[in-house]
Structure formats: structure tokens, C-alpha cells
Design an enzyme around this catalytic site. Structure first.
Site, PDB file in Angstrom:
ATOM      1  N   HIS A  17       0.860  -1.183   0.000  1.00  0.00           N
ATOM      2  CA  HIS A  17       0.000   0.000   0.000  1.00  0.00           C
ATOM      3  C   HIS A  17       0.889   1.223   0.000  1.00  0.00           C
ATOM      4  O   HIS A  17       1.946   1.211   0.633  1.00  0.00           O
ATOM      5  CB  HIS A  17      -0.900  -0.008   1.248  1.00  0.00           C
ATOM      6  CG  HIS A  17      -2.059   0.920   1.123  1.00  0.00           C
ATOM      7  ND1 HIS A  17      -1.954   2.255   1.384  1.00  0.00           N
ATOM      8  CD2 HIS A  17      -3.326   0.703   0.715  1.00  0.00           C
ATOM      9  CE1 HIS A  17      -3.126   2.820   1.158  1.00  0.00           C
ATOM     10  NE2 HIS A  17      -3.965   1.907   0.746  1.00  0.00           N
ATOM     11  N   ASP A  56      -7.992  -5.361   0.217  1.00  0.00           N
ATOM     12  CA  ASP A  56      -8.503  -6.150  -0.902  1.00  0.00           C
ATOM     13  C   ASP A  56      -8.119  -7.615  -0.829  1.00  0.00           C
ATOM     14  O   ASP A  56      -8.625  -8.428  -1.592  1.00  0.00           O
ATOM     15  CB  ASP A  56      -7.987  -5.573  -2.229  1.00  0.00           C
ATOM     16  CG  ASP A  56      -8.583  -4.224  -2.468  1.00  0.00           C
ATOM     17  OD1 ASP A  56      -9.759  -4.057  -2.145  1.00  0.00           O
ATOM     18  OD2 ASP A  56      -7.875  -3.331  -2.953  1.00  0.00           O
TER      19      ASP A  56
END
Ligand code: ACO
Length: 431
Positions: A308, A366
Site C-alpha cells: 500500500h 482487498d
């Protein structure tokens, strides 16, 4: 935003420039470079905005090192546990948790805007049946500006409010209808006696030939998925919405721009890509092969659902999502789901590997959301549309904050030009 009495000093060609430093309520200080070009004649260079604050905001705060996500100061795990999506929408939009009366009024306003203008059905029918639901959503949400003229004047506070409520209310209907269209089933109209998540599930899975009972466990899981994706400060799609609206474009056009940006596999498309990757791995014994590919500099493959831009620790949403995946799959009696087994083993092996820990690559939200959505019956093509439904409130809250700011300016980044210098045009016969 408070200016501290400290200043950064920048020296260029023997001349020193003082740059004010601002202190946020929490998080790193920010060096104010707004007057830099005017005084020093230089730009700053920061592709991907890795070190640049593009705005000031009071909505969401992320501490990527700690793995902390706060909405208006409230941690996401508390909101996911104790609150629900529409209450979080209220919090993001208006800044405080609602009183019972405020929540009832807000829920009733959202509920009474869930239907789409009937003419919009023809819009859906104009698409090919095999169109990706995100393609349909970009088109239909953009087209809302052609149907709701009375809420496109951004200088009118009341119209801004109506546009916000319309977008929150109608987005599940648009996403569900895009899905129904793609599978050749008639659209299902919203039912205002159902809560937000149950209504969405019913619009996706009910058919006119049968009664449809919403499973409360699935409805709770759906609501949690919406809540966990509601806002994430200045991510790519939110920044897109802010940049599009900085020109004064209407809110429906700006949210359509956000949906287009969200579609990419590095952003909202990651949960679809992650589930496809887990299915491709198939069995735990193939995991080392995929980990080796992810580490190979000459192979473009990346572990989807890992890494991320901001979190350099566990994504706090991933923890809640993992717990939700366990609960939902157990309740549906599919706890031995092979994709979940591969996901858990992959997470274990990657987190024991120096490549991932040294680069601070942890599972993101996710990694587990696709597994839950698939267990609920959604095809992978609906994963990103569901993300778009959830993130609409974040986009709108950030849009509203920006439009209400008297200092708002059109967004206009500068560049480091690396092209040809001035040269004369050469006639075609001389080339
Ligand atoms: N698998 C393998 N290596 C990775 C991964 C990954 N998933 N993510 C990053 N890396 C490596 C890069 O190769 C790079 O290595 P290097 O320094 O040796 O060149 C290093 O880690 C840093 O990567 P960047 O791409 O520079 O990091 P950035 O912050 O720009 O990217 C991103 C973040 C796009 C999320 C990236 O981690 C990625 O592509 N992840 C997979 C896609 C994904 O899951 N996206 C969802 C994001 S969450 C969301 O949108 C809700």
C-alpha cells in the site's frame, strides 16, 4: 491548520529562502511551498505525490506506520464493530456522529432517493450485455447530470446537499442494475423498507419469479464491506474527484471521474485481480512459485492485495476483513473454501519472507474482501462496482469540503519538461 514558528530553509545558488512550516492536529509537519515559484523561480518535483499534501482536510487521517485509520477521529475498527454504513456516511459528511433524530432524518432522506429517473433504464439498455459494470457505472453516473439539473449548481449549498444525498442513495441502484443488465435479468427496483445493505443485496439477487429473503448475516457483512471502504483520505480516485471539481464541474461528472480512476488494478480493481490471482495459484503447494515471481525484478507480476502506498504496517481494514471472511464462510458452511485456504497460506508465507517484511508489504483491504464477495454470490466483475458504491460517500465528503473552502483554486500541477527546446517547423518535403 496552525503555522508553527519554525521555518524550513532552502538554499539555491547561494540565496536562502524561508518556507513556513504548518503543524497538523496529528501527523507529520508540512512545509508550505506555495510562494516558492514566485520568490525563487523553481518548482518542486514529486511524481505520484509521494511527499506532497494537495489540500488541508478534517475528514480522514491515516498513520501508515502504525496501521491506523481514523474517520473524524474515530478508529475504523470501532466504527466497523459498533456503527453501520449510513451512520459512518453521516459522520464523514457532517463531521460528527448523529443524534438518534439526526440519524433517522438522514436515513429517511437517503431512502427516499433510491429510485432512478425511469428514463435512465434506456441508458442501461444502450450498453452491450458483456460490458463491464464499471464501464456502465462511469457512463450512467456521468449521465446523472443530464437527469438531475436541479442539483448541479455547485455554488448553491442546498443543491450540493441534494446532489450528495442523491449520489449516496442511487449508487447501489446503479451498481445493481449494471449487474442485472450484464446477466440478462430484469432490473429490481429498490425497496424503502429495507436497510441500505439489504436493499443492495436484494436488487442484485432477487428475481421477479421468486420471493427473496435477505440473509441478515450477509447483510451485516455487506454493510461492513461498505463501511471499511467508505473513505481513505487523498487516494488516487479521491484526488481525481477533487481535481475534476476544482474546475467547477458538476458533482455527477466529478464522481464519474472518480469511478473511472478507481477501476484500475492498482486501486479499486485490486480485489478482482487478487481473487483471480488466488484462483490461479489454486493450491497451497504452488505458493512458493508465485512468491518467487513476485520477488523477481524481471517479472512484472506482483502479489495482488499486498502493499500500500501509505500503510507500511498491517492495513487496519484487512484485519476486520479477515475476521469477516472467517465468519461469513463459516456461516455459509464453506469454511473449507480452497481460495480462503490459499489466501491464508499465502499471507503466512509472504509475511515470513524478508522481501515482503523489508519492503513493508502487508496484506491490504482487498486481500480478503474478494473472498467474502465471492462467497456471497458476486462475480468478480462486481467487486470494483461495490467498492465504488462504498467510496461514493468519501468522494462526496471530500468534494463538499473542497467546494466549501473559500481558498479553493483550480488544480494545476507543474512539470519538469524534458522535451525538445524551440525549433523551426520543417516542411514535409524536406524531412
Ligand atoms: N508484490 C511484490 N512486490 C511489490 C508489491 C507487491 N504487491 N508491491 C510493491 N512491491 C515492491 C515494488 O516492486 C518495489 O520494489 P523495489 O523498491 O525493489 O523497486 C517496492 O515494493 C515499492 O513498490 P512501489 O510500487 O514503489 O510502491 P507504491 O507505494 O508506489 O505502490 C501499490 C503501492 C500500488 C499498492 C503496490 O504495492 C501494488 O501494486 N500492490 C498490488 C496491487 C494492490 O493490491 N493494490 C491495492 C491497493 S489498496 C486499495 O486501493 C484499496
Amino acid at each position: 491548520m496552525s503555522e508553527s514558528n519554525r521555518a524550513a530553509k532552502l538554499e539555491i545558488d547561494g540565496k536562502t529562502y524561508e518556507l513556513p512550516i504548518f503543524s497538523p492536529t496529528v501527523g507529520p509537519d508540512v512545509v508550505d511551498i506555495r510562494k516558492l515559484y514566485g520568490t525563487a523561480g523553481v518548482f518542486t518535483y514529486d511524481p505520484g505525490f509521494t511527499s506532497t499534501a494537495s489540500c488541508d482536510s478534517t475528514i480522514t487521517f491515516i498513520d501508515g506506520d502504525k496501521g491506523e485509520l481514523l474517520h473524524r477521529g474515530y478508529p475504523i475498527d470501532q466504527l466497523a464493530e459498533k456503527s453501520h454504513f449510513l451512520e459512518v456516511c453521516y459522520l464523514l459528511l457532517y463531521g460528527e456522529l448523529p443524534s438518534p433524530a439526526e440519524l433517522e432524518d438522514f436515513e429517511s432522506r437517503v431512502t427516499n432517493h433510491t429510485m432512478l429517473h425511469e428514463q435512465m433504464v434506456y441508458f442501461f439498455r444502450g450498453f452491450r450485455r458483456d460490458a463491464h459494470p464499471m464501464a456502465i457505472m462511469v457512463g450512467v453516473v456521468g449521465a446523472m447530470s443530464a437527469f438531475y439539473h436541479d442539483s448541479t449548481d455547485i455554488s448553491d449549498e442546498w443543491q450540493r446537499e441534494v446532489a450528495s444525498i442523491r449520489l449516496i442513495a442511487k449508487m447501489p441502484t446503479i451498481a445493481a442494475w449494471a449487474y442485472k443488465y450484464s446477466i440478462g435479468q430484469p432490473v429490481v427496483y429498490p425497496r424503502n423498507d429495507l436497510d441500505y445493505a439489504s436493499n443492495f443485496l436484494r436488487m442484485c439477487f432477487a428475481v421477479p419469479a421468486e420471493d427473496y429473503e435477505v440473509n441478515p448475516i450477509l447483510s451485516r457483512a455487506m454493510d461492513r464491506i461498505f463501511t471499511l471502504h467508505a473513505d481513505h483520505e487523498q487516494n488516487a480516485s479521491t484526488s481525481t474527484v477533487r481535481l475534476a471539481s476544482s474546475s467547477g464541474a458538476n458533482p455527477f461528472a466529478c464522481i464519474a471521474a472518480g469511478i473511472a480512476c478507481l477501476w484500475g488494478p492498482a486501486h479499486g480493481g485490486a480485489n478482482q485481480a487478487c481473487l483471480e490471482m488466488l484462483r490461479e495459484i489454486g493450491t497451497p503447494d504452488r505458493i512458493p512459485e508465485f512468491i518467487a515471481r513476485a520477488k523477481d525484478k524481471d517479472d512484472p507480476f506482483r502479489l495482488m492485495g499486498f502493499g500500500h502506498r501509505v500503510y507500511k504496517n498491517f492495513d487496519p481494514r484487512a484485519k476486520v476483513m479477515k475476521q469477516s471472511a472467517d465468519e461469513v464462510l463459516e456461516l455459509l458452511g464453506v469454511e473449507n473454501n480452497p481460495t480462503l485456504q490459499v489466501a491464508k497460506e499465502l499471507e503466512k508465507q509472504a509475511l515470513a519472507d524478508d522481501y515482503f517484511t523489508d519492503k513493508k508489504l502487508f496484506p491490504n483491504v482487498d486481500f480478503y474482501s474478494g473472498i467474502i464477495l465471492e462467497a456471497m454470490g458476486f462475480p468478480t466483475s462486481m467487486f470494483t462496482p461495490i467498492f465504488a458504491v462504498s467510496r461514493t460517500i468519501g468522494w462526496i465528503s471530500q468534494w463538499k469540503e473542497m467546494i466549501s473552502d473559500p481558498q479553493m483554486k483550480i488544480g494545476r500541477p507543474r512539470q519538469l519538461y524534458q522535451g525538445e527546446t524551440l525549433r523551426d517547423y520543417v516542411d514535409i518535403e524536406n524531412r
